[in-house]
Write a protein that holds these residues in place. Structure first.
Motif, PDB file in Angstrom:
ATOM      1  N   ALA A 104     -20.312 -27.453   2.891  1.00 15.10           N
ATOM      2  CA  ALA A 104     -20.213 -26.532   1.526  1.00 15.10           C
ATOM      3  C   ALA A 104     -21.820 -25.074   2.133  1.00 15.10           C
ATOM      4  CB  ALA A 104     -20.525 -26.338   0.494  1.00 15.10           C
ATOM      5  N   TRP A 105     -22.341 -25.496   3.271  1.00 16.67           N
ATOM      6  CA  TRP A 105     -23.863 -24.634   3.334  1.00 16.67           C
ATOM      7  C   TRP A 105     -23.421 -23.939   4.175  1.00 16.67           C
ATOM      8  CZ3 TRP A 105     -29.046 -26.897   5.032  1.00 16.67           C
ATOM      9  CH2 TRP A 105     -29.667 -28.226   4.647  1.00 16.67           C
ATOM     10  N   VAL A 108     -26.134 -19.170   7.939  1.00 20.60           N
ATOM     11  CA  VAL A 108     -27.461 -19.145   7.983  1.00 20.60           C
ATOM     12  C   VAL A 108     -28.691 -20.579   7.719  1.00 20.60           C
ATOM     13  CG1 VAL A 108     -29.561 -18.210   7.340  1.00 20.60           C
ATOM     14  CG2 VAL A 108     -27.699 -16.889   7.933  1.00 20.60           C
ATOM     15  N   GLN A 109     -28.715 -21.635   6.192  1.00 23.22           N
ATOM     16  CA  GLN A 109     -29.031 -22.164   6.663  1.00 23.22           C
ATOM     17  C   GLN A 109     -29.086 -23.526   7.634  1.00 23.22           C
ATOM     18  OE1 GLN A 109     -26.480 -23.426   3.287  1.00 23.22           O
ATOM     19  NE2 GLN A 109     -28.452 -22.737   1.805  1.00 23.22           N
ATOM     20  N   ARG A 110     -27.164 -23.739   8.069  1.00 17.41           N
ATOM     21  CA  ARG A 110     -27.572 -24.375   8.650  1.00 17.41           C
ATOM     22  C   ARG A 110     -28.189 -24.347  10.077  1.00 17.41           C
ATOM     23  NH1 ARG A 110     -21.387 -26.951   7.882  1.00 17.41           N
ATOM     24  NH2 ARG A 110     -21.710 -27.570  10.302  1.00 17.41           N
ATOM     25  N   ALA A 111     -27.611 -23.153  10.923  1.00 12.81           N
ATOM     26  CA  ALA A 111     -28.529 -22.810  11.797  1.00 12.81           C
ATOM     27  C   ALA A 111     -30.008 -22.780  11.420  1.00 12.81           C
ATOM     28  CB  ALA A 111     -28.689 -21.112  12.391  1.00 12.81           C
ATOM     29  N   SER A 112     -30.663 -22.499  10.694  1.00 10.33           N
ATOM     30  CA  SER A 112     -32.181 -22.922  10.189  1.00 10.33           C
ATOM     31  C   SER A 112     -32.739 -24.133  10.167  1.00 10.33           C
ATOM     32  CB  SER A 112     -32.329 -21.823   8.851  1.00 10.33           C
ATOM     33  OG  SER A 112     -33.797 -22.872   8.659  1.00 10.33           O
ATOM     34  N   ARG A 113     -32.105 -25.297   9.741  1.00  7.84           N
ATOM     35  CA  ARG A 113     -31.623 -26.478   9.450  1.00  7.84           C
ATOM     36  C   ARG A 113     -32.327 -27.236  11.354  1.00  7.84           C
ATOM     37  NH1 ARG A 113     -27.957 -30.254  10.383  1.00  7.84           N
ATOM     38  NH2 ARG A 113     -28.693 -32.727   9.444  1.00  7.84           N
TER      39      ARG A 113
END
Length: 277
Positions: A104-105, A108-113
């Motif tokens: 559900a991320w 942007v959150q996944r790329a940042s991680r």
């Protein structure tokens, strides 16, 4: 048009070509559209800086990160700035792709991680297990450059002002519409130079000799279509035999990512092409 010298990979990727760029530049032909089916960290893409390109990688998280840099750079930088270079924090973030909520991320959150883990993990090595989960340990670096804003904004400017199409598919499908006058650069997972050198952890799919042979058939097809093709690989007897009939140039390269320190010296690699004298 002058090249942007600030443009460079935003992640360190296994098999990256930064050390070979000076040599590769010598063999870049004139072309209409640039294709790169195994883009990885994008060292060659960002060095050539074509105005029209089709780039692909089997790693969906990586391709998503490219799109985020193109479309949501401010949000990405803001999110990256909130990360902490701490062991406990690293492992908590690394474990998230084992949880149902990770799906559900946001992109942007996944790329940042992905970028954070790449900058802070051991040796900057992207590797997943057979469930597709990132599994490299904490690097314990004093001051990793988690937010390299200059590089990220240079990449954003290039990707958002050029005609770059992103694909996340099989390499053969990625070049299915390449035509006469187009240039295809192929940098597949290398044929292993020893039994212990086999690295398949960059994706869920292994890349054995059957895949190498399938790639050769794609090269033959591209050649028949009138495309200009340049391929990098290890200098093994298998690969040299496979590409007999094409122009083969031997180059020296340093292997920076290798678990066996005795194999981190200068080794022979080859460039294969279907053009030039």
């Amino acid at each position: 048009m002058a090249k942007n010298k600030l443009l460079q990979p935003f992640v360190k990727w296994a098999g990256g070509k930064r050390q070979l760029l000076e040599t590769i530049r010598l063999y870049i032909p004139k072309f209409t559209t640039y294709f790169e089916p195994f883009v990885g960290g994008g060292a060659v893409l960002f060095d050539i800086q074509p105005k029209k390109a089709v780039v692909n990688d089997i790693n969906s998280e990586l391709i998503s990160a490219y799109k985020v840099i193109r479309d949501d750079i401010d949000e990405l930088i803001k999110h990256l700035s909130a990360h902490k270079n701490e062991k406990e924090y690293f492992y908590a973030l690394r474990e998230l792709d084992r949880t149902p909520g990770y799906k559900a991320w946001s992109s942007v959150q996944r790329a940042s991680r992905l970028i954070y883990l790449n900058k802070t993990c051991y040796n900057g090595l992207f590797r997943v297990n057979n469930q597709g989960q990132f599994n490299v340990p904490f690097g314990n670096y004093k001051s990793p450059n988690i937010v390299n804003e200059v590089v990220l904004r240079a990449a954003h400017h290039y990707l958002s002002t050029s005609d770059i199409k992103f694909r996340n598919t099989d390499f053969a499908e990625a070049v299915a519409d390449a035509k006469r006058g187009d240039f295809v650069y192929l940098d597949p997972p290398y044929d292993p130079v020893s039994d212990t050198a086999y690295f398949t952890g960059y994706s869920l799919d292994g890349f054995g000799r059957e895949e190498q042979a399938r790639l050769k058939r794609v090269v033959d097809d591209l050649d028949e279509r009138g495309c200009k093709v340049l391929l990098s690989n290890s200098s093994t007897d298998f690969i040299r035999d496979l590409y007999k009939g094409y122009k083969i140039i031997t180059v020296k390269a340093s292997r920076a990512i290798n678990s066996d320190s005795s194999r981190r010296g200068k080794v022979d690699e080859i460039l294969v092409m279907n053009y030039g004298e």
